[in-house]
Design a protein around this motif. Structure first.
Motif, PDB file in Angstrom:
ATOM      1  N   GLU A 184       0.863  -1.184   0.000  1.00 58.84           N
ATOM      2  CA  GLU A 184       0.000   0.000   0.000  1.00 58.84           C
ATOM      3  C   GLU A 184       0.899   1.234   0.000  1.00 58.84           C
ATOM      4  O   GLU A 184       2.061   1.165   0.391  1.00 58.84           O
ATOM      5  N   HIS A 194      -6.118  -8.660   0.631  1.00 57.75           N
ATOM      6  CA  HIS A 194      -5.847  -8.079  -0.692  1.00 57.75           C
ATOM      7  C   HIS A 194      -4.391  -8.319  -1.087  1.00 57.75           C
ATOM      8  O   HIS A 194      -4.092  -8.707  -2.230  1.00 57.75           O
ATOM      9  N   THR A 215      -1.164  -0.339  -4.018  1.00 53.78           N
ATOM     10  CA  THR A 215      -2.462   0.340  -4.039  1.00 53.78           C
ATOM     11  C   THR A 215      -2.418   1.616  -3.216  1.00 53.78           C
ATOM     12  O   THR A 215      -1.948   1.612  -2.075  1.00 53.78           O
ATOM     13  N   TYR A 260     -12.145  -4.399  -3.660  1.00 54.83           N
ATOM     14  CA  TYR A 260     -11.170  -5.440  -3.971  1.00 54.83           C
ATOM     15  C   TYR A 260     -11.910  -6.713  -4.391  1.00 54.83           C
ATOM     16  O   TYR A 260     -12.969  -7.034  -3.844  1.00 54.83           O
TER      17      TYR A 260
END
Length: 310
Positions: free
Chosen positions: A53, A207, A215, A230
């Motif tokens: 992330e 995820h 992301t 997701y």
């Protein structure tokens, strides 16, 4: 356009050890960072970033003052900051697609800094250790190369990775720093741990475990944390993995079994259980195909808001 240290281009043809010897101030700075005890960062004003992330914001943000991530063993935590605008990005890289990830975080910081005439891009790399499979060293090299390929000058300011973040105990190697935080207002970077890694910790971990790309989880303009939507299919052999004992999970689902933090197995079990409960998130979690949106409340904590109110 290259990666620079003290205004000179980094020679990536040479081993990283040579680079450290050529720029002893990098080693001194790494030593100083390593010597600091990890601060416990409470959830107020915090945006926690999980593996794969990233989040970017600026000092103008009224909700988020700290970006942070931890539980990095062979992974590296990257902070990219523009000194003019103060725009700051933090990401947790695992080597899945480093070149694309660096391009992504570069463009995210630049989008905040286009109108700023002065200032420069500075990068801080922290994480990894001398692991048996040399995954840390590989990721260090990938990150250095990826930043060196950027069209803009990037100044390497903190380099506390791999051999500079390694300690040895009874012939076993461990990272010294597992997590860091950056204060968006002051630009201070410090070792950190985070009692609360949410919201939606299991969802976000699921995820990643299902092979997600890097992301962006935060919209600084609206000061909203956005999770999803997701989508994944049933996780292969999830029942098999949930039946295994802790040692098997540690040995097979970690890049560095001997160096993981104590909660690694319980975290993986929790994520696997979540994947078993939600084999089709398009039905159970995101039926309307809209993200789960959070804003900071008056106490500085994340609170979910209905997407139809936005």
């Amino acid at each position: 356009m290259p990666l620079l240290v003290n205004g000179a281009r980094v020679d990536l043809a040479r081993p990283t050890g040579d680079m450290i010897r050529a720029h002893p101030h990098l080693e001194e700075k790494a030593k100083l960072l390593r010597s600091q005890p990890a601060q416990i960062v409470e959830p107020k004003g915090l945006l926690y970033v999980q593996q794969r992330e990233f989040a970017v914001t600026s000092p103008k943000d009224g909700s988020v003052s700290i970006l942070g991530s931890d539980d990095a063993t062979t992974c590296h935590i990257v902070v990219l900051r523009h000194t003019g605008s103060g725009a700051t990005c933090l990401t947790h890289c695992d080597g899945s697609d480093t070149e694309a990830e660096v391009s992504l975080i570069m463009s995210s910081v630049k989008s905040f800094s286009n109108s700023t005439g002065c200032g420069r891009l500075e990068v801080h790399l922290v994480g990894g250790f001398n692991d048996d499979r040399q995954l840390s060293q590989k990721l260090t090299n990938q990150l250095l190369r990826a930043f060196d390929l950027q069209p803009e000058d990037v100044h390497l300011v903190t380099f506390c990775v791999t051999e500079l973040n390694d300690r040895e105990e009874q012939d076993i190697h461990f990272p010294i720093i597992y997590g860091i935080a950056v204060n968006v207002k002051t630009a201070e970077i410090f070792p950190a741990t985070f009692p609360v890694k949410g919201p939606d910790e299991d969802l976000r971990s699921a995820h990643t475990l299902t092979g997600a790309p890097l992301t962006n989880i935060y919209d600084a303009k609206t000061e909203q944390l956005r999770i999803g939507p997701y989508f994944w299919g049933p996780f292969p052999h999830v029942d098999f993995w949930l039946e295994q004992d802790d040692a098997q999970i540690l040995q097979n689902l970690s890049t560095s079994p001997l160096a993981e933090p104590p909660h690694f197995v319980s975290h993986i079990r929790s994520t696997l259980t979540f994947l078993k409960e939600h084999p089709f998130p398009s039905r159970s979690l995101f039926p309307d195909r809209k993200p789960r949106i959070y804003k900071k409340n008056e106490e500085g904590l994340w609170e979910q808001v209905c997407s139809d109110k936005i």
